[in-house]
Motif scaffolding. Structure first.
Motif, short mmCIF file in Angstrom:
data_model
loop_
_atom_site.label_atom_id
_atom_site.label_comp_id
_atom_site.label_asym_id
_atom_site.label_seq_id
_atom_site.Cartn_x
_atom_site.Cartn_y
_atom_site.Cartn_z
N GLU A 1 -33.84 17.00 29.59
CA GLU A 1 -34.21 16.56 30.95
C GLU A 1 -34.94 17.64 31.73
OE1 GLU A 1 -31.48 14.68 33.59
OE2 GLU A 1 -30.48 13.59 32.00
N CYS A 2 -34.79 18.89 31.32
CA CYS A 2 -35.46 19.99 32.03
C CYS A 2 -36.86 20.24 31.53
CB CYS A 2 -34.67 21.28 31.85
SG CYS A 2 -33.18 21.36 32.81
N CYS A 3 -36.99 20.50 30.24
CA CYS A 3 -38.27 21.00 29.71
C CYS A 3 -38.95 19.98 28.81
CB CYS A 3 -38.05 22.30 28.94
SG CYS A 3 -37.09 22.10 27.43
N ASP A 4 -38.35 18.82 28.61
CA ASP A 4 -38.94 17.72 27.84
C ASP A 4 -39.13 18.07 26.36
OD1 ASP A 4 -39.72 15.07 27.75
OD2 ASP A 4 -41.83 15.53 27.98
N PRO A 44 -26.56 19.77 35.97
CA PRO A 44 -27.04 19.81 37.35
C PRO A 44 -26.95 18.45 38.04
CG PRO A 44 -28.89 19.78 35.83
CD PRO A 44 -27.65 19.88 34.98
N ASN A 45 -26.76 17.38 37.27
CA ASN A 45 -26.68 16.04 37.86
C ASN A 45 -25.26 15.71 38.32
OD1 ASN A 45 -29.39 15.72 37.13
ND2 ASN A 45 -28.84 14.91 35.12
N CYS A 46 -24.28 16.05 37.51
CA CYS A 46 -22.90 15.61 37.81
C CYS A 46 -21.92 16.78 37.89
CB CYS A 46 -22.45 14.61 36.74
SG CYS A 46 -22.18 15.37 35.14
N THR A 47 -22.39 18.01 37.66
CA THR A 47 -21.59 19.23 37.67
C THR A 47 -20.51 19.28 36.59
OG1 THR A 47 -19.90 18.61 39.33
CG2 THR A 47 -21.99 19.49 40.17
N ALA A 96 -34.79 5.81 22.41
CA ALA A 96 -36.18 6.28 22.45
C ALA A 96 -36.64 6.46 23.89
CB ALA A 96 -37.09 5.29 21.73
N THR A 97 -35.73 6.29 24.84
CA THR A 97 -36.09 6.37 26.26
C THR A 97 -35.97 7.81 26.75
OG1 THR A 97 -35.20 4.16 26.55
CG2 THR A 97 -35.56 5.46 28.55
N ARG A 98 -37.11 8.41 27.08
CA ARG A 98 -37.10 9.80 27.54
C ARG A 98 -36.66 9.84 29.00
NH1 ARG A 98 -39.81 12.59 23.49
NH2 ARG A 98 -40.00 14.53 24.64
N VAL A 99 -35.74 10.75 29.31
CA VAL A 99 -35.29 10.96 30.68
C VAL A 99 -35.70 12.38 31.07
CG1 VAL A 99 -33.26 11.10 32.19
CG2 VAL A 99 -33.32 9.43 30.33
N LEU A 100 -36.37 12.50 32.22
CA LEU A 100 -36.84 13.81 32.67
C LEU A 100 -36.57 13.93 34.16
CD1 LEU A 100 -38.38 16.30 31.58
CD2 LEU A 100 -40.51 15.17 32.26
N LYS A 101 -36.00 15.06 34.56
CA LYS A 101 -35.73 15.28 35.98
C LYS A 101 -37.04 15.49 36.72
CE LYS A 101 -32.25 17.84 37.46
NZ LYS A 101 -31.47 16.81 38.18
N ALA A 102 -37.32 14.63 37.71
CA ALA A 102 -38.61 14.64 38.40
C ALA A 102 -38.84 15.96 39.13
CB ALA A 102 -38.68 13.48 39.38
N ASP A 103 -37.80 16.55 39.68
CA ASP A 103 -37.96 17.76 40.50
C ASP A 103 -37.59 19.02 39.73
OD1 ASP A 103 -35.35 17.03 40.32
OD2 ASP A 103 -34.87 17.39 42.43
#
Ligand SMILES: [Zn+2]
Ligand SMILES: [Zn+2]
Length: 82
Positions: free
Chosen positions: A9-12, A45-48, A69-76
């Motif tokens: 989720e951080c660096c893809d 960082p999402n749920c601690t 196959a669904t990529r999740v990436l933190k937008a910020d």
């Protein structure tokens, strides 16, 4: 059953189902070991929650239960949980 998300989720970075450097929390937020250890302090960082090594799903079981196959990436981007 775990989704086995395909990326950090951080660096893809790709995290295939047999990656030993995949880290997940109890909600299956998924990160690579590098981000988990150097940026996140092994805390999601999402749920601690704790980030732990994701178990490997053996290839023969992937035939029955495919990885997500669904990529999740933190937008910020990623930063340590407060
Ligand atoms: Zn990463
Ligand atoms: Zn989480």
């Amino acid at each position: 059953m775990l989704e086995l998300r395909p990326n950090c989720e951080c660096c893809d970075r790709d995290l295939p189902p047999d990656a030993t450097n995949a880290r997940i929390c109890s909600y299956e937020c998924t990160f690579c070991a590098t981000c988990a250890e150097t940026i996140l302090g092994s805390i999601c960082p999402n749920c601690t929650g704790d980030l732990v090594q994701r178990p490997i799903r053996p290839a023969k079981m992937l035939l029955r239960h495919a990885a997500s196959a669904t990529r999740v990436l933190k937008a910020d981007g990623c930063r340590q949980a407060a």
